[in-house]
Design an enzyme around this catalytic site. Structure first.
Site, mmCIF file in Angstrom:
data_model
loop_
_atom_site.group_PDB
_atom_site.id
_atom_site.type_symbol
_atom_site.label_atom_id
_atom_site.label_comp_id
_atom_site.label_asym_id
_atom_site.label_seq_id
_atom_site.Cartn_x
_atom_site.Cartn_y
_atom_site.Cartn_z
ATOM 1 N N MET A 44 11.087 -5.132 27.810
ATOM 2 C CA MET A 44 12.378 -5.808 27.674
ATOM 3 C C MET A 44 12.950 -6.298 28.995
ATOM 4 O O MET A 44 14.044 -6.851 29.012
ATOM 5 C CB MET A 44 13.399 -4.870 27.031
ATOM 6 C CG MET A 44 13.619 -5.187 25.587
ATOM 7 S SD MET A 44 12.128 -4.889 24.578
ATOM 8 C CE MET A 44 11.817 -3.152 24.859
ATOM 9 N N PRO A 45 12.251 -6.041 30.073
ATOM 10 C CA PRO A 45 12.843 -6.460 31.354
ATOM 11 C C PRO A 45 13.058 -7.964 31.394
ATOM 12 O O PRO A 45 12.317 -8.724 30.779
ATOM 13 C CB PRO A 45 11.788 -6.060 32.397
ATOM 14 C CG PRO A 45 10.928 -5.066 31.729
ATOM 15 C CD PRO A 45 10.933 -5.405 30.277
#
Lengths: 64, 64, 64, 64, 64, 64
Positions: E1-2
């Protein structure tokens, strides 16, 4: 309506932040012609462990 | 794939943030036609000592 | 005073952006209790050549 | 002069952040031809309570 | 999800951006242990007329 | 090392931006004690069609 964001190393106190907000707001109004009332300034304190310069953490490069 | 960021005064609890994420995501999908699954929402709590409006800290202007 | 930013693929027209601004603002006010008048929404159109997902440009992954 | 920002779930330690800064800086220089010395990397740790994906908080979707 | 954001001077072509996205995504996954599929990279081209360093526009300081 | 970002309506010319960069940099150095050389200022011009205030596009609310 301008929004100014400042990212800087953590550690400035409330008085310094108040001065910074006042001064950046005044300059925005003076230079761009907007009203001071419309300027937002959002300050983000960044830890030296979260800031890298030239590939090295500021915590290492600029220890307190 | 849209990314929505929210900067607001700190102090909202997890339940409110969950409602906000759900609602902003639903509106993004409804209005733009993207899938809900693709929407990211990132919330940033900002202290009133870090937010200036009209040259004054919100901590002074809007004390709790 | 909340600021909402939206990053999405370019291509939405003014009418869609107006709807999005209206709807995100209304939800911010409804869920957090702030006034609608205080909400800023800033939209950034991102080209698919400037957005990578899973290591691949969206321009390649999701051609128009 | 490039600025790289990373938003990721909180919890990485200083050593991991140091490795990340080193590696992202090296890749920026290698691919774009800028000098390593000119690259800034700013990391923002985001709580899972502040990140929504598909309308649900990551705190619920991906509990630790 | 970065989410990784890159701000750099405008002028890189699509091939360079594709390489950058691929390489930053791979490093994020290698160093932090996230999946490559979850990494977003958003590139913002900044004009040298919009970037000040040491009080001077990059357009003046580093003319093309 | 501070980074200052300015989002404002598009339309300011290069001379105004140069003045803004100079002035915000000087104030950052004066108030926080950092060196002027270390200050980055990144300006983002935002179209009035991409900025909503109080639920309405600035393009409608503040036509040119």
């Amino acid at each position: 309506m301008p929004i100014v964001r400042v990212e800087m190393f953590e550690g400035r106190d409330r008085e310094t932040k108040q001065k910074l907000v006042k001064s950046l707001t005044a300059e925005m109004a003076r230079v761009t012609g907007c009203s001071e009332a419309s300027v937002h300034v959002v300050i983000t304190d960044v830890s030296k462990e979260d800031w890298g310069i030239g590939g090295e953490l500021a915590a290492t490069k600029f220890p307190d």
